[in-house]
Design a protein around this motif. Sequence first.
Motif, PDB file in Angstrom:
ATOM      1  N   GLU A 115      68.316  51.846 141.754  1.00 25.85           N
ATOM      2  CA  GLU A 115      67.771  52.854 141.059  1.00 25.85           C
ATOM      3  C   GLU A 115      66.316  52.638 140.757  1.00 25.85           C
ATOM      4  O   GLU A 115      65.435  53.569 140.960  1.00 25.85           O
ATOM      5  CB  GLU A 115      68.678  53.067 139.561  1.00 25.85           C
ATOM      6  N   CYS A 118      64.403  52.914 144.158  1.00 25.50           N
ATOM      7  CA  CYS A 118      64.290  54.483 144.372  1.00 25.50           C
ATOM      8  C   CYS A 118      63.231  55.219 143.605  1.00 25.50           C
ATOM      9  O   CYS A 118      62.317  55.886 144.315  1.00 25.50           O
ATOM     10  CB  CYS A 118      65.527  55.096 144.271  1.00 25.50           C
ATOM     11  N   ASP A 119      63.272  54.797 142.329  1.00 23.45           N
ATOM     12  CA  ASP A 119      62.302  55.313 141.356  1.00 23.45           C
ATOM     13  C   ASP A 119      60.801  55.051 141.780  1.00 23.45           C
ATOM     14  O   ASP A 119      60.019  55.746 141.718  1.00 23.45           O
ATOM     15  CB  ASP A 119      62.429  54.850 140.034  1.00 23.45           C
ATOM     16  N   VAL A 122      59.683  56.983 144.777  1.00 23.74           N
ATOM     17  CA  VAL A 122      59.447  58.458 144.372  1.00 23.74           C
ATOM     18  C   VAL A 122      58.101  58.432 143.501  1.00 23.74           C
ATOM     19  O   VAL A 122      57.243  59.442 143.716  1.00 23.74           O
ATOM     20  CB  VAL A 122      60.554  58.820 143.404  1.00 23.74           C
ATOM     21  N   ASN A 123      57.744  57.431 142.680  1.00 22.14           N
ATOM     22  CA  ASN A 123      56.443  57.409 142.095  1.00 22.14           C
ATOM     23  C   ASN A 123      55.437  57.098 143.037  1.00 22.14           C
ATOM     24  O   ASN A 123      54.344  57.912 142.955  1.00 22.14           O
ATOM     25  CB  ASN A 123      56.607  56.253 140.980  1.00 22.14           C
ATOM     26  N   GLN A 126      54.476  60.563 144.683  1.00 19.52           N
ATOM     27  CA  GLN A 126      53.971  61.587 143.607  1.00 19.52           C
ATOM     28  C   GLN A 126      52.635  61.207 143.502  1.00 19.52           C
ATOM     29  O   GLN A 126      51.760  62.202 143.276  1.00 19.52           O
ATOM     30  CB  GLN A 126      54.654  61.406 142.220  1.00 19.52           C
ATOM     31  N   LEU A 183      69.227  58.608 146.618  1.00 21.84           N
ATOM     32  CA  LEU A 183      68.638  58.863 145.514  1.00 21.84           C
ATOM     33  C   LEU A 183      67.134  59.518 145.357  1.00 21.84           C
ATOM     34  O   LEU A 183      66.589  60.237 144.630  1.00 21.84           O
ATOM     35  CB  LEU A 183      68.724  57.958 144.473  1.00 21.84           C
ATOM     36  N   VAL A 184      66.480  59.010 146.416  1.00 16.61           N
ATOM     37  CA  VAL A 184      65.224  59.742 146.524  1.00 16.61           C
ATOM     38  C   VAL A 184      65.243  60.930 146.829  1.00 16.61           C
ATOM     39  O   VAL A 184      64.471  61.823 146.243  1.00 16.61           O
ATOM     40  CB  VAL A 184      64.420  58.663 147.933  1.00 16.61           C
ATOM     41  N   GLU A 186      67.642  63.162 146.282  1.00 19.07           N
ATOM     42  CA  GLU A 186      68.099  63.799 144.948  1.00 19.07           C
ATOM     43  C   GLU A 186      67.076  63.860 144.105  1.00 19.07           C
ATOM     44  O   GLU A 186      66.853  65.095 143.356  1.00 19.07           O
ATOM     45  CB  GLU A 186      69.155  62.862 144.510  1.00 19.07           C
ATOM     46  N   SER A 187      66.208  62.847 143.674  1.00 19.06           N
ATOM     47  CA  SER A 187      65.128  62.947 142.721  1.00 19.06           C
ATOM     48  C   SER A 187      64.050  63.974 143.357  1.00 19.06           C
ATOM     49  O   SER A 187      63.499  64.754 142.283  1.00 19.06           O
ATOM     50  CB  SER A 187      64.398  61.736 142.613  1.00 19.06           C
ATOM     51  N   GLN A 190      65.274  67.664 142.776  1.00 24.02           N
ATOM     52  CA  GLN A 190      65.048  68.058 141.348  1.00 24.02           C
ATOM     53  C   GLN A 190      63.652  68.300 140.994  1.00 24.02           C
ATOM     54  O   GLN A 190      63.271  69.185 139.975  1.00 24.02           O
ATOM     55  CB  GLN A 190      65.656  66.826 140.484  1.00 24.02           C
ATOM     56  N   GLN A 191      62.714  67.799 141.720  1.00 28.41           N
ATOM     57  CA  GLN A 191      61.340  67.957 141.405  1.00 28.41           C
ATOM     58  C   GLN A 191      60.724  69.305 142.174  1.00 28.41           C
ATOM     59  O   GLN A 191      59.513  69.387 142.209  1.00 28.41           O
ATOM     60  CB  GLN A 191      60.551  66.845 141.330  1.00 28.41           C
TER      61      GLN A 191
END
Length: 327
Positions: A115, A118-119, A122-123, A126, A183-184, A186-187, A190-191
């Motif tokens: 997790e 993947c975060d 994503v960061n 972004q 999960l990337v 999916e995140s 959501q954004q």
Amino acid sequence: MFCQDGLMRIGEFEIREPVPELRNVRAIAMLRPWVDVGRVGTLVLNRLERHLGAQELGRLAKPGKFFDYTRYRPRMRTVQGRRVFSTPNTIVHYAHGDDHDYLFLHIREPHAFGEDYCDAIVNLLQHFGVSEYCRIGGMYDSVPHTRPVLITGSLTREQERRATGLISSRGSTYQGPTSIVNLVHESLIQQEMPSVSLMAHLPQYVQLDEDHMGAARLMNVLCSMYDLPESLADESRGEQQYSEINRAVRNNSEVRALIQQLETYYDRTYSAPPESEEEEEAISLAPGVEQFLYEVGGRLEEPSEEEGDDSTTTRTSTRGTTTTRLC
């Protein structure tokens, strides 16, 4: 986020300075080893990087937090007479285009803290204002090498229009174990960031170290999606590989019988849409073929020992190794 020794830290990633200014950024990623059979994702990313003159942007600061080095092995190499030690990592390159800039992510399946891994991805996306994320790859499937390489994906409506005739309208029906790296996706959904994917489906009974036909077909779709030069999707090496497969199976009646059944299945399943759900459910492979593919799939489920830091490594094999197995 902080700077140290010419590096800027963004979460788990160390970014080289000076940090480039990127605009209208598209991110294209591949994931190994789960969905990089035939190295199609690696081949496509490497070719895009060469074409656009990509440079390294950064990599994980502490890859050992996420990767088991008894499975992804560090490597010792000799470079210009000097011994160099390298560890497996997730490496990111960048390139400037005419209307869009690009990030290229060479992602590995994590063994721990999935997790957080993947975060961190994503960061990073972004931070650089990525406007679209596209993951590419390849998987083995019950398809014959004698038919066009099947490409499935989840694209935007405009991309589907651009890629008409190049991807299957049916999409993938795979159900089963998958990667935590999803999960990337999916995140990002959501954004409300566009997140798309492309998958090349390659024949299970033929396992090439490098499947150039699959890579060319995958590149063909990307070129249509992103207005890249069609010359990047060169099928000549793939045609040579598949011609050699034809010669190899010419005198093997068992393999030819298997291929004929796969051709029938492919034509009924992918060449035309089904008239009804009942018809689609009725399509199936012969029990012997299903058993063969199941056994091959079982052998492929555990990844082989990975190489080290090889995002830019070129294999010595020009055509790959062809292996044909029968149940």
